[in-house]
Enzyme design. Structure first.
Site, PDB file in Angstrom:
ATOM      1  N   GLY A 148     -14.098   3.338   4.198  1.00  0.00           N
ATOM      2  CA  GLY A 148     -13.827   2.965   2.816  1.00  0.00           C
ATOM      3  C   GLY A 148     -14.520   3.757   1.738  1.00  0.00           C
TER       4      GLY A 148
ATOM      5  N   GLU B  55     -16.648   3.750  10.252  1.00  0.00           N
ATOM      6  CA  GLU B  55     -15.267   4.192  10.517  1.00  0.00           C
ATOM      7  C   GLU B  55     -14.675   4.943   9.330  1.00  0.00           C
ATOM      8  OE1 GLU B  55     -13.363   0.404  10.854  1.00  0.00           O
ATOM      9  OE2 GLU B  55     -14.057   0.027  12.884  1.00  0.00           O
TER      10      GLU B  55
ATOM     11  N   GLY C  26     -12.458   7.476   7.258  1.00  0.00           N
ATOM     12  CA  GLY C  26     -11.238   8.250   7.461  1.00  0.00           C
ATOM     13  C   GLY C  26     -11.116   9.246   6.327  1.00  0.00           C
ATOM     14  N   ARG C  27     -10.779   8.708   5.151  1.00  0.00           N
ATOM     15  CA  ARG C  27     -10.583   9.534   3.963  1.00  0.00           C
ATOM     16  C   ARG C  27     -11.749  10.472   3.685  1.00  0.00           C
ATOM     17  NH1 ARG C  27      -7.416   7.648  -0.188  1.00  0.00           N
ATOM     18  NH2 ARG C  27      -7.711   5.554   0.653  1.00  0.00           N
TER      19      ARG C  27
ATOM     20  N   ARG D  52       1.219   9.171  -1.871  1.00  0.00           N
ATOM     21  CA  ARG D  52       0.123   8.488  -2.577  1.00  0.00           C
ATOM     22  C   ARG D  52       0.365   8.326  -4.079  1.00  0.00           C
ATOM     23  NH1 ARG D  52      -4.463   9.783  -3.041  1.00  0.00           N
ATOM     24  NH2 ARG D  52      -5.394   7.756  -2.736  1.00  0.00           N
TER      25      ARG D  52
ATOM     26  N   TYR E 116       0.403   4.454  -4.749  1.00  0.00           N
ATOM     27  CA  TYR E 116      -0.874   3.913  -5.255  1.00  0.00           C
ATOM     28  C   TYR E 116      -1.207   4.397  -6.670  1.00  0.00           C
ATOM     29  CZ  TYR E 116      -1.617   3.738  -0.126  1.00  0.00           C
ATOM     30  OH  TYR E 116      -1.499   3.556   1.228  1.00  0.00           O
TER      31      TYR E 116
ATOM     32  N   CYS F  43      15.613  11.806  -5.162  1.00  0.00           N
ATOM     33  CA  CYS F  43      16.337  11.015  -6.167  1.00  0.00           C
ATOM     34  C   CYS F  43      15.650   9.691  -6.476  1.00  0.00           C
ATOM     35  CB  CYS F  43      17.747  10.742  -5.679  1.00  0.00           C
ATOM     36  SG  CYS F  43      18.532  12.221  -5.091  1.00  0.00           S
ATOM     37  N   GLU F  44      14.439   9.737  -6.951  1.00  0.00           N
ATOM     38  CA  GLU F  44      13.738   8.542  -7.400  1.00  0.00           C
ATOM     39  C   GLU F  44      12.793   8.964  -8.513  1.00  0.00           C
ATOM     40  OE1 GLU F  44      12.157   5.644  -4.976  1.00  0.00           O
ATOM     41  OE2 GLU F  44      13.449   6.061  -3.244  1.00  0.00           O
TER      42      GLU F  44
ATOM     43  N   TYR G 250      -4.173  10.424   4.455  1.00  0.00           N
ATOM     44  CA  TYR G 250      -3.026   9.616   4.059  1.00  0.00           C
ATOM     45  C   TYR G 250      -1.942  10.476   3.410  1.00  0.00           C
ATOM     46  CZ  TYR G 250      -6.607   6.205   5.046  1.00  0.00           C
ATOM     47  OH  TYR G 250      -7.624   5.496   5.675  1.00  0.00           O
TER      48      TYR G 250
HETATM   49  C1  LIG Z   1      -8.197   2.278   6.980  1.00  0.00           C
HETATM   50  C2  LIG Z   1      -9.354   1.814   7.744  1.00  0.00           C
HETATM   51  C3  LIG Z   1     -10.506   2.608   7.845  1.00  0.00           C
HETATM   52  C4  LIG Z   1     -10.658   3.929   7.131  1.00  0.00           C
HETATM   53  O1  LIG Z   1     -10.675   3.775   5.760  1.00  0.00           O
HETATM   54  P1  LIG Z   1     -11.052   5.021   4.826  1.00  0.00           P
HETATM   55  O2  LIG Z   1     -10.950   4.465   3.470  1.00  0.00           O
HETATM   56  O3  LIG Z   1     -10.055   6.078   5.096  1.00  0.00           O
HETATM   57  O4  LIG Z   1     -12.428   5.426   5.181  1.00  0.00           O
HETATM   58  C5  LIG Z   1     -11.544   2.155   8.615  1.00  0.00           C
HETATM   59  N1  LIG Z   1     -11.481   0.962   9.264  1.00  0.00           N
HETATM   60  C6  LIG Z   1     -10.388   0.160   9.180  1.00  0.00           C
HETATM   61  C7  LIG Z   1     -10.371  -1.121   9.917  1.00  0.00           C
HETATM   62  C8  LIG Z   1      -9.296   0.556   8.421  1.00  0.00           C
HETATM   63  O5  LIG Z   1      -8.225  -0.236   8.338  1.00  0.00           O
END
Ligand SMILES: *Cc1c(COP(=O)(O)O)cnc(C)c1O
Length: 420
Positions: free
Chosen positions: A239, A275, A277-278, A314, A318, A344-345, A373
């Site tokens: 997150g 965890e 990701g981004r 995105r 968002y 076409c949007e 993403y």
């Molecule tokens: C999406 C997600 C992440 C990764 O979130 P980021 O914002 O990309 O770091 C980690 N854990 C869970 C359970 C998620 O759903």
């Protein structure tokens, strides 16, 4: 910081000019920098050196095999949310003992597959899911190691579609009923309670919501231990946000996040899992696209490019901001363009009134911070082909997902025999 810099007036990805890639593979395409990825991973592993720590890369941000493998080589684990992602993680060489399985609802088949592989932990989000896992594991003669995803009822102060830690969200077990469900789990066959998990949202640009949520979890872990549960794993989710708009956004640095985590939860003696990701891949990728036409509306100047919302959703999904830059910076005067795709949007708009140097048909633009993403959320809407993904390492690059042919896409459809 990343590795997409201007050299002699044009953007290079590490040691490779973007124009050279565009010439070989055509546009549009995603392009990732290994060096940026590695640097982001190392920041976290450095902060937690000396702790029992595992970074589980959240595959859903970008699940290309080459990206996963690049991280696996550094020691990364994986956070997966489907059997498909679990298969991707295993295939890229991440050991099952380094994989946690998140997600609101796992099917019986998915649970069985993960149990057979022997993953590190299931993050369970509801009582029915707990009972189903107990039945599946017990039936296989296995024991599933679990944590409950706790919803700490904290406002992550991010976009509503990616906020997950409030009591009205569909995610997790309300923290007020956590003790009751841990007690139930402890009595079930096929289940071994080992941890606590949370994930309050994505693209957080402030540490305060994390701190508040982690503080609640510390209290909960103390209570659970007093209740007799052995809590040895603490999964803090992902997150942490990235600066999409370099001029306006200053999200906390991974180092600051790590220091905060150690301060709040370090004394518990748990294995700490994060965890992200981004944060790992977001700024490690750009989307390169070509100007098809300039169109002068009555009130606006439209820059119509060959990438569209199906390639990067995105902005339309968002209202996300992405920096857009000319690949060759002419240094000329800036003017305001609406940067749009050909779909076409009206939602197929990347930016409104964005200042860019003079651009013409055939010129290249780069949409920055597109590594997370982006490709994973793309589709073939309008029968547009999925766009290729390129990975750069130093002066080398490779096509890590080729552009499919039109026959590949149309060939997925099958005629019923009465139409053949
Ligand atoms: C999406 C997600 C992440 C990764 O979130 P980021 O914002 O990309 O770091 C980690 N854990 C869970 C359970 C998620 O759903």
């Amino acid at each position: 910081m990343d590795h997409f810099d201007y050299q002699q007036g044009e953007i290079y990805v590490e040691g490779v000019p973007v124009t050279a890639i565009a010439e070989q593979v055509g546009t549009p395409f995603y392009c990732y920098s290994t060096e940026t990825l590695v640097r982001h991973y190392n920041v976290f592993s450095d902060v937690f050196r000396g702790h029992d720590f595992l970074l589980c890369y959240a595959l859903k941000a970008n699940s290309n095999q080459a990206i996963i493998k690049s991280l696996a080589n550094l020691g990364s684990g994986a956070d997966v949310v489907s059997e498909g992602e679990l298969r991707r993680a295993l295939k890229a060489g991440i050991a099952a003992e380094k994989i946690v399985y998140s997600g609101v609802a796992k099917t019986q088949e998915e649970m069985a597959f993960a149990l057979e592989k022997g993953i590190l932990q299931f993050n369970i989000e509801s009582e029915p899911e707990l009972h189903q896992l107990s039945r599946v594991a017990d039936g296989m003669g296995k024991v599933a190691a679990i944590a409950f995803r706790i919803n700490p009822d904290v406002d992550a102060r991010t976009h509503a579609k990616i906020s997950t830690g409030k009591s009205e969200n569909k995610f997790g077990i309300p923290w007020t009923s956590a003790r009751a469900i841990y007690a139930k789990a402890a009595a079930l066959p096929g289940i071994r309670v080992q941890g606590v998990d949370l994930h309050i949202g994505s693209q957080l640009t402030d540490l305060a919501p994390f701190e508040e949520a982690f503080g609640r979890i510390v209290t909960l872990i103390e209570e659970l231990r007093a209740d007799g549960h052995e809590i040895s794993v603490l999964d803090l989710g992902g997150g942490l946000g990235i600066p999409y708009d370099q001029a306006a956004e200053k999200p906390p640095l991974p180092l600051e996040y790590g220091e905060m985590v150690k301060r709040i939860v370090g004394h518990l003696g748990c294995k700490i899992i994060i965890e992200p990701g981004r944060l790992l891949v977001g700024n490690a990728g750009i989307l390169v696209s070509k100007v098809i036409f300039l169109k002068y509306g009555e009130k606006r100047k439209f820059l119509i490019i060959d990438a569209a919302m199906n390639d990067l959703i995105r902005p339309s999904m968002y209202e996300a901001y992405h920096e857009i830059v000319a690949v060759k910076d002419t240094g000329g005067p800036l003017s305001a363009y609406d940067v749009v795709g050909p779909v076409c949007e009206t939602g197929d708009t990347f930016a409104v009134r964005r200042d860019l140097p003079g651009l013409e048909t055939g010129d290249l633009v780069a949409i920055r911070s597109a590594g997370a993403y982006g490709a994973v959320m793309s589709s073939t809407y309008n029968t547009r082909r999925l766009i290729p993904e390129i990975l750069v390492k130093g002066t080398e690059y490779a096509i890590v997902r080729p552009r499919p042919s039109y026959d590949d896409i149309i060939g997925l459809d099958k005629m019923p025999k009465w139409l053949d």
